[in-house]
Design a protein around this motif. Structure first.
Motif, mmCIF file in Angstrom:
data_model
loop_
_atom_site.group_PDB
_atom_site.id
_atom_site.type_symbol
_atom_site.label_atom_id
_atom_site.label_comp_id
_atom_site.label_asym_id
_atom_site.label_seq_id
_atom_site.Cartn_x
_atom_site.Cartn_y
_atom_site.Cartn_z
ATOM 1 N N ASN A 72 0.828 -1.202 0.000
ATOM 2 C CA ASN A 72 0.000 0.000 0.000
ATOM 3 C C ASN A 72 0.861 1.249 0.000
ATOM 4 O OD1 ASN A 72 -2.323 -1.507 0.076
ATOM 5 N ND2 ASN A 72 -2.879 -0.993 2.168
ATOM 6 N N SER A 73 1.939 1.225 0.773
ATOM 7 C CA SER A 73 2.843 2.373 0.820
ATOM 8 C C SER A 73 3.578 2.534 -0.508
ATOM 9 C CB SER A 73 3.830 2.225 1.973
ATOM 10 O OG SER A 73 3.152 2.247 3.220
ATOM 11 N N TYR A 74 3.931 1.416 -1.150
ATOM 12 C CA TYR A 74 4.544 1.524 -2.471
ATOM 13 C C TYR A 74 3.583 2.207 -3.450
ATOM 14 C CZ TYR A 74 7.665 -2.210 -0.702
ATOM 15 O OH TYR A 74 8.541 -2.978 0.034
ATOM 16 N N LEU A 75 2.292 1.860 -3.359
ATOM 17 C CA LEU A 75 1.307 2.486 -4.246
ATOM 18 C C LEU A 75 1.100 3.956 -3.904
ATOM 19 C CD1 LEU A 75 -1.463 -0.250 -4.649
ATOM 20 C CD2 LEU A 75 0.317 0.411 -6.265
ATOM 21 N N ALA A 76 1.154 4.299 -2.625
ATOM 22 C CA ALA A 76 0.973 5.696 -2.231
ATOM 23 C C ALA A 76 2.088 6.573 -2.785
ATOM 24 C CB ALA A 76 0.912 5.814 -0.714
ATOM 25 N N TYR A 77 3.309 6.066 -2.745
ATOM 26 C CA TYR A 77 4.466 6.834 -3.231
ATOM 27 C C TYR A 77 4.770 6.563 -4.704
ATOM 28 C CZ TYR A 77 5.803 8.399 1.463
ATOM 29 O OH TYR A 77 5.830 9.009 2.692
ATOM 30 N N ALA A 78 3.949 5.753 -5.361
ATOM 31 C CA ALA A 78 4.234 5.363 -6.738
ATOM 32 C C ALA A 78 4.378 6.584 -7.641
ATOM 33 C CB ALA A 78 3.124 4.457 -7.268
ATOM 34 N N ASN A 79 5.562 6.744 -8.223
ATOM 35 C CA ASN A 79 5.848 7.845 -9.168
ATOM 36 C C ASN A 79 5.777 9.210 -8.496
ATOM 37 O OD1 ASN A 79 6.038 5.967 -11.393
ATOM 38 N ND2 ASN A 79 3.805 5.843 -11.320
ATOM 39 N N GLU A 80 6.110 9.279 -7.202
ATOM 40 C CA GLU A 80 6.045 10.564 -6.511
ATOM 41 C C GLU A 80 6.975 11.568 -7.188
ATOM 42 O OE1 GLU A 80 8.683 11.898 -4.749
ATOM 43 O OE2 GLU A 80 10.025 10.163 -4.838
ATOM 44 N N GLN A 81 6.517 12.812 -7.230
ATOM 45 C CA GLN A 81 7.297 13.890 -7.823
ATOM 46 C C GLN A 81 7.655 14.949 -6.786
ATOM 47 O OE1 GLN A 81 5.900 15.246 -11.704
ATOM 48 N NE2 GLN A 81 4.595 13.435 -11.873
ATOM 49 N N LEU A 82 7.692 14.542 -5.509
ATOM 50 C CA LEU A 82 8.053 15.474 -4.445
ATOM 51 C C LEU A 82 9.488 15.951 -4.616
ATOM 52 C CD1 LEU A 82 6.572 13.613 -1.361
ATOM 53 C CD2 LEU A 82 5.861 15.857 -2.165
ATOM 54 N N THR A 83 9.657 17.241 -4.639
ATOM 55 C CA THR A 83 11.003 17.811 -4.650
ATOM 56 C C THR A 83 11.127 18.971 -3.680
ATOM 57 O OG1 THR A 83 10.379 19.220 -6.533
ATOM 58 C CG2 THR A 83 11.505 17.147 -7.029
ATOM 59 N N ASP A 84 10.174 19.894 -3.689
ATOM 60 C CA ASP A 84 10.328 21.107 -2.904
ATOM 61 C C ASP A 84 9.976 20.921 -1.434
ATOM 62 O OD1 ASP A 84 7.715 20.649 -3.635
ATOM 63 O OD2 ASP A 84 7.166 22.760 -3.741
ATOM 64 N N ILE A 85 9.020 20.043 -1.091
ATOM 65 C CA ILE A 85 8.603 19.914 0.312
ATOM 66 C C ILE A 85 9.756 19.389 1.185
ATOM 67 C CG2 ILE A 85 7.038 18.737 1.905
ATOM 68 C CD1 ILE A 85 4.923 18.863 -0.297
ATOM 69 N N PRO A 86 10.395 18.274 0.854
ATOM 70 C CA PRO A 86 11.506 17.836 1.691
ATOM 71 C C PRO A 86 12.663 18.825 1.686
ATOM 72 C CG PRO A 86 10.720 16.024 0.341
ATOM 73 C CD PRO A 86 10.077 17.277 -0.176
ATOM 74 N N MET A 87 12.943 19.461 0.557
ATOM 75 C CA MET A 87 14.076 20.363 0.490
ATOM 76 C C MET A 87 13.895 21.562 1.404
ATOM 77 S SD MET A 87 16.307 18.909 -1.255
ATOM 78 C CE MET A 87 17.479 20.250 -1.431
ATOM 79 N N ALA A 88 12.649 21.975 1.644
ATOM 80 C CA ALA A 88 12.402 23.074 2.566
ATOM 81 C C ALA A 88 12.829 22.709 3.984
ATOM 82 C CB ALA A 88 10.925 23.458 2.544
ATOM 83 N N LEU A 89 12.771 21.412 4.295
ATOM 84 C CA LEU A 89 13.174 20.942 5.613
ATOM 85 C C LEU A 89 14.630 20.516 5.667
ATOM 86 C CD1 LEU A 89 10.045 18.797 6.522
ATOM 87 C CD2 LEU A 89 10.626 21.053 7.390
ATOM 88 N N ALA A 90 15.265 20.392 4.524
ATOM 89 C CA ALA A 90 16.657 19.945 4.476
ATOM 90 C C ALA A 90 17.421 20.783 3.465
ATOM 91 C CB ALA A 90 16.723 18.463 4.114
ATOM 92 N N PRO A 91 17.661 22.064 3.779
ATOM 93 C CA PRO A 91 18.277 22.956 2.795
ATOM 94 C C PRO A 91 19.691 22.559 2.407
ATOM 95 C CG PRO A 91 18.144 23.989 4.957
ATOM 96 C CD PRO A 91 17.334 22.739 5.034
ATOM 97 N N ASN A 92 20.359 21.750 3.249
ATOM 98 C CA ASN A 92 21.735 21.360 2.939
ATOM 99 C C ASN A 92 21.819 20.008 2.235
ATOM 100 O OD1 ASN A 92 22.793 23.690 4.225
ATOM 101 N ND2 ASN A 92 22.542 22.694 6.226
ATOM 102 N N GLN A 93 20.671 19.344 2.047
ATOM 103 C CA GLN A 93 20.664 18.040 1.395
ATOM 104 C C GLN A 93 20.868 18.205 -0.105
ATOM 105 O OE1 GLN A 93 20.322 15.000 2.902
ATOM 106 N NE2 GLN A 93 20.619 13.967 0.964
#
Length: 437
Positions: A72-93
């Protein structure tokens, strides 16, 4: 309910079934053991691996141990295009460069349950009958440049192979439709690193299994979080309605119920089924710059937990070394903590607690009633991962690590490390027929 509506909402990027023609078929050999496999494809100098799971025949468990693949989690994240949300929390990543799969995903409008349709509404349905290009053994989540979901769970599968453990593989879909009968033949069930999406029948089956003497190793973080439904008429489709929790989009007023089952969506916590009630810990923070180690707590010196820490020093930091997830540490990415107010049993032992998290790790939205500047990992003591152990009736037991990054630390130093040792200690005892302490 035609009497209640005069319109219907479609999206130009909906996809239920790609309806591709089959290029080849392969009949599994009858003697093929249960496990995680892939079809290797080669053409024009390129190579791809299409994964699949082989489960045991119904009622024919081959071992005392089962890995529950969080499909179910694989399907939830299937083809995720998240880029800006995590980067806002990890500016040095350092963000990874787009791969050909990332580009194909974007060019063809393939969407995950974390994305939005072209009209701005959140995506609430996912399906396995389409290309899922981030469910690949070599895939790295672009935003964090590290494995996540299926490729991260291969860290655990690899460790089990290295430990010469015979393990059956079952899936969320199997559990939803077959219930507790699927689990009863196993002495211990092992989760993946991020089993976030659970249906009601799945939770009921797991709770019944534990109360009947089953044992669970929850080796991940942010598990048992979102209410998820399988479409009864199209079992390849899952549905989620996001509201009330830490989320990438918000369901509109009047759209908080699941269309496929009619039940309320959102978090299981808001329906009285917080993860702490089931596994002792629940989601408290996410951060994406680095993971951290655990420090042993007084619960680890209780005689009931002695088997867990065989070969581990009393002052030894746990997971304070390089990892395949976020580069260092066993407690990271997303964290779970114990909380008796949310249901952690009074007899649960907090064995170890993570420390040293940065302000990239923020306290989850559902627990912050008023905005302030004291929610980061450097100042908020609630931003932590707790390792927990407790017993269920009839010989059942729970071991929870409360961290997505745990499995990424198993292979460090050729599998000779304290994360690997603790996991092995628990698995051997849970898989045995010895009574729990």
């Amino acid at each position: 309910a035609l009497q209640e509506y005069e319109a219907i909402h479609f999206h130009d990027d909906d996809l239920n079934d790609a309806r591709w023609d089959a290029d080849f078929e392969w009949t599994l050999p009858a003697q093929l053991k249960s496990g995680a496999y892939a079809v290797r494809l080669r053409a024009g100098g390129s190579e791809d691996h299409i994964p699949f799971f082989v489960r045991p025949a119904k009622g024919m468990a081959s071992t005392a141990i089962a890995f529950l693949a969080p499909t179910n989690s694989y399907l939830a994240y299937a083809n995720e295009q998240l880029t800006d949300i995590p980067m806002a929390l990890a500016p040095n990543q350092k963000q990874g460069d787009p791969s050909p799969d990332d580009q194909y995903t974007a060019d063809n409008g393939l969407l995950s349950l974390y994305d939005r349709h072209t009209d701005g509404s959140g995506v609430c349905y996912s399906t396995r009958l389409r290309p899922i290009l981030n469910m690949r053994p070599r895939y790295h989540m672009r935003a964090l440049n590290c494995p996540h979901q299926f490729p991260a769970d291969l860290h655990l599968i690899d460790w089990l192979e290295q430990q010469d453990q015979n393990v059956d593989v079952i899936t969320d879909e199997n559990l939803h439709f077959e219930g507790v009968d699927l689990l009863t033949s196993y002495k211990v069930i092992i989760t993946g690193s991020h089993p976030e999406y659970w249906s009601g029948p799945m939770l009921a089956a797991l709770e019944a299994y534990l109360n009947n003497g089953g044992r669970l190793m929850y080796l991940g973080g942010n598990g048992f979080y979102w209410v998820t439904a399988f479409d009864p008429e199209r079992p390849h489709v899952v549905e989620v309605r996001r509201w009330g929790g830490t989320r990438s989009w918000d369901a509109k007023p009047g759209e908080h119920h699941l269309s496929t089952t009619g039940e309320p969506g959102g978090m299981w916590r808001t329906r009285g089924k917080a993860p702490q009630r089931l596994v002792g810990v629940g989601f408290v923070s996410q951060g994406f710059d680095a993971s951290a180690p655990y420090r042993r707590q007084t619960g680890s010196t209780d005689s009931r937990a002695a088997f867990i820490f065989e070969g581990i020093g009393e002052e030894e930091l746990i997971g304070d070394f390089d990892s395949l997830v976020l580069n260092h540490g066993a407690a990271g990415f997303e964290l779970d903590r114990a909380d008796t107010a949310l249901g952690t049993p009074d007899h649960a032992l907090v064995l170890a607690t993570s420390f040293g998290h940065s302000n990239s790790y923020q306290h989850v939205i559902e627990e912050v009633l008023m905005s302030d500047s004291q929610q980061g990992g450097s100042v908020n003591p609630k931003v932590r991962s707790d390792m927990v152990y407790f017993e269920y009736p009839n010989g059942g037991a729970i071991f929870s690590t409360g961290s997505i990054a745990w499995c990424g630390a198993l292979s460090q130093n050729n599998y000779d490390n304290n994360v690997s040792r603790i996991t092995g200690n628990v698995l051997r005892r849970f898989a045995s027929y010895e009574p729990m302490p």
